[in-house]
Design an enzyme around this catalytic site. Structure first.
Site, PDB file in Angstrom:
ATOM      1  N   VAL A 189      60.532  59.848 102.727  1.00 44.24           N
ATOM      2  CA  VAL A 189      59.927  59.000 103.747  1.00 44.24           C
ATOM      3  C   VAL A 189      58.696  59.691 104.319  1.00 44.24           C
ATOM      4  O   VAL A 189      58.737  60.865 104.689  1.00 44.24           O
ATOM      5  CB  VAL A 189      60.928  58.692 104.884  1.00 44.24           C
ATOM      6  CG1 VAL A 189      60.285  57.759 105.907  1.00 44.24           C
ATOM      7  CG2 VAL A 189      62.201  58.070 104.320  1.00 44.24           C
ATOM      8  N   GLY A 235      60.791  62.883 106.119  1.00 46.03           N
ATOM      9  CA  GLY A 235      62.111  63.341 105.712  1.00 46.03           C
ATOM     10  C   GLY A 235      62.387  63.016 104.263  1.00 46.03           C
ATOM     11  O   GLY A 235      61.680  62.241 103.609  1.00 46.03           O
ATOM     12  N   ASP A 240      77.461  54.757 106.421  1.00 43.78           N
ATOM     13  CA  ASP A 240      76.834  56.075 106.594  1.00 43.78           C
ATOM     14  C   ASP A 240      76.419  56.263 108.056  1.00 43.78           C
ATOM     15  O   ASP A 240      75.333  56.762 108.346  1.00 43.78           O
ATOM     16  CB  ASP A 240      75.622  56.214 105.663  1.00 43.78           C
ATOM     17  CG  ASP A 240      75.140  57.660 105.543  1.00 43.78           C
ATOM     18  OD1 ASP A 240      75.898  58.580 105.927  1.00 43.78           O
ATOM     19  OD2 ASP A 240      74.004  57.869 105.073  1.00 43.78           O
ATOM     20  N   LYS A 295      58.921  54.593 102.478  1.00 43.42           N
ATOM     21  CA  LYS A 295      59.932  55.287 101.692  1.00 43.42           C
ATOM     22  C   LYS A 295      59.729  54.989 100.215  1.00 43.42           C
ATOM     23  O   LYS A 295      59.592  53.831  99.813  1.00 43.42           O
ATOM     24  CB  LYS A 295      61.342  54.848 102.116  1.00 43.42           C
ATOM     25  CG  LYS A 295      62.459  55.597 101.387  1.00 43.42           C
ATOM     26  CD  LYS A 295      63.816  55.245 101.978  1.00 43.42           C
ATOM     27  CE  LYS A 295      64.937  56.043 101.308  1.00 43.42           C
ATOM     28  NZ  LYS A 295      66.257  55.750 101.923  1.00 43.42           N
ATOM     29  N   GLY A 331      65.825  62.145 101.687  1.00 46.64           N
ATOM     30  CA  GLY A 331      67.245  61.837 101.623  1.00 46.64           C
ATOM     31  C   GLY A 331      67.779  61.912 100.214  1.00 46.64           C
ATOM     32  O   GLY A 331      67.140  62.459  99.316  1.00 46.64           O
ATOM     33  N   GLY A 332      68.976  61.326 100.024  1.00 55.07           N
ATOM     34  CA  GLY A 332      69.628  61.404  98.725  1.00 55.07           C
ATOM     35  C   GLY A 332      68.929  60.626  97.647  1.00 55.07           C
ATOM     36  O   GLY A 332      69.048  60.927  96.461  1.00 55.07           O
ATOM     37  N   MET A 333      68.163  59.594  98.030  1.00 52.27           N
ATOM     38  CA  MET A 333      67.554  58.728  97.030  1.00 52.27           C
ATOM     39  C   MET A 333      66.066  58.520  97.238  1.00 52.27           C
ATOM     40  O   MET A 333      65.392  57.988  96.376  1.00 52.27           O
ATOM     41  CB  MET A 333      68.256  57.372  97.040  1.00 52.27           C
ATOM     42  CG  MET A 333      68.042  56.548  95.800  1.00 52.27           C
ATOM     43  SD  MET A 333      69.001  55.007  95.898  1.00 52.27           S
ATOM     44  CE  MET A 333      68.509  54.257  94.342  1.00 52.27           C
TER      45      MET A 333
END
Length: 317
Positions: A51, A44, A159, A66, A46-48
């Site tokens: 992974v 996946g 979150d 990650k 994400g915003g930062m």
């Protein structure tokens, strides 16, 4: 070159820019990261960070790895916060929270490794199942509350969403993604993640939109309230919408519970994860007849007479 336990945060040297260039393009299956982790596939983005599922060649096990997104790799502030957040989250030790195994900087690449979880997100589970029964919702969220009770001794997650909760095959859960967590660094200064919106907006507590740095654990409880409503009804709540109207078989106390869970004023909201879990369990016991439903108190005096007269008018119609 060996990994460093406490990496120096600095810009990549010219000799190491090839590693960064590879990260920018994305690692492919078979690539070996830090001379130890062989990429299996992308899990996946994400915003930062990104992974990957990888094989730990040293310990012969699968892990999730990650890496910091390339656009932040040269940003001293982003790198520093990434490292401090990981170190803080590693203070958490609970069966319902994902375990971070290591955080390293290898040449120009910043990364951390986590246990790999063979399960599905609560979002995937909800999409497959549709609306959940009260028992299933209570079981999953009670486990989440148990994990959050531990989290809130150290931090606020900020979150909480169905995407950040993994449901394992044995029925237990794992809470993921502490990238937005409100944490304290060793100097006592607060910090948050840079470069991303603070949480998925539909699950955010109202106060999180105005001053995310000042929210407390009640913001996480608001998020759980949204998830609870969504689990029961198949949709996130709208203004003046009642879960019991959408799902009539629910105990009427469900709406009262949700009213407190989703109060816009944090001072009127459920106070902590233990109280939230207790409320969920009470709803379930009411639904199976092990606890008697609490009847609405009838108004007294003048207002009682007025309400009776008004209800009589409506009955005549």
């Amino acid at each position: 070159m060996s990994e460093q336990n406490k990496p120096d945060i600095k810009s990549p040297s010219a000799s190491n820019r090839s590693d960064l260039a590879k990260a920018i393009g994305g690692f492919q299956a078979g690539d070996v990261i830090a001379e130890r982790y062989q990429v299996v596939r992308l899990l996946g983005k994400g915003g930062m960070g990104i992974v990957y599922l990888a094989n730990d060649l040293k310990r012969d096990r699968q892990i999730a790895l990650k890496t910091l997104l390339p656009q932040y790799a040269m940003n001293q502030q982003a790198v520093g916060r990434f490292v401090r957040e990981v170190n803080a989250v590693r203070q958490l030790n609970h069966p319902g929270i994902v375990k971070i195994l290591a955080a390293r900087q290898y040449k120009s690449l910043l990364y951390y490794t986590m246990e790999y979880l063979d399960g599905k997100t609560v979002r995937e589970y909800m999409v497959k199942r549709g609306k959940l029964g009260l028992g299933s919702a209570v079981r999953i969220l009670s486990l989440l509350c148990d994990a959050l009770e531990h989290v809130h001794k150290v931090t606020v997650h900020r979150d909480i969403s169905p995407e950040n909760i993994i449901l394992l095959q044995d029925g237990t859960i794992k809470l993921l993604d502490f990238g937005l967590a409100k944490l304290q660094d060793p100097s006592g200064a607060q910090f948050t993640r840079v470069g991303a919106t603070l949480g998925r907006i539909q699950y955010n507590a109202p106060e999180q939109s105005f001053n995310a740095s000042e929210v407390d654990q009640r913001a996480d409880l608001y998020s759980i309230g949204i998830i609870f409503f969504e689990m029961l009804t198949g949709k996130v709540p709208r203004t003046f919408e009642s879960a019991c109207d959408l799902v009539p078989e629910l105990p009427k106390e469900t709406d009262r519970f949700l009213e407190r869970a989703l109060a816009r004023d944090p001072n009127e909201r459920i106070a902590n994860a233990a109280e939230f879990r207790e409320g969920l369990n009470t709803l379930y016991l009411i639904s199976v007849g092990k606890v008697q439903s609490v009847q609405e108190e009838k108004p007294q005096g003048f207002f009682a007479a007025l309400m009776e007269k008004l209800s009589g008018l409506f009955r005549k119609r």
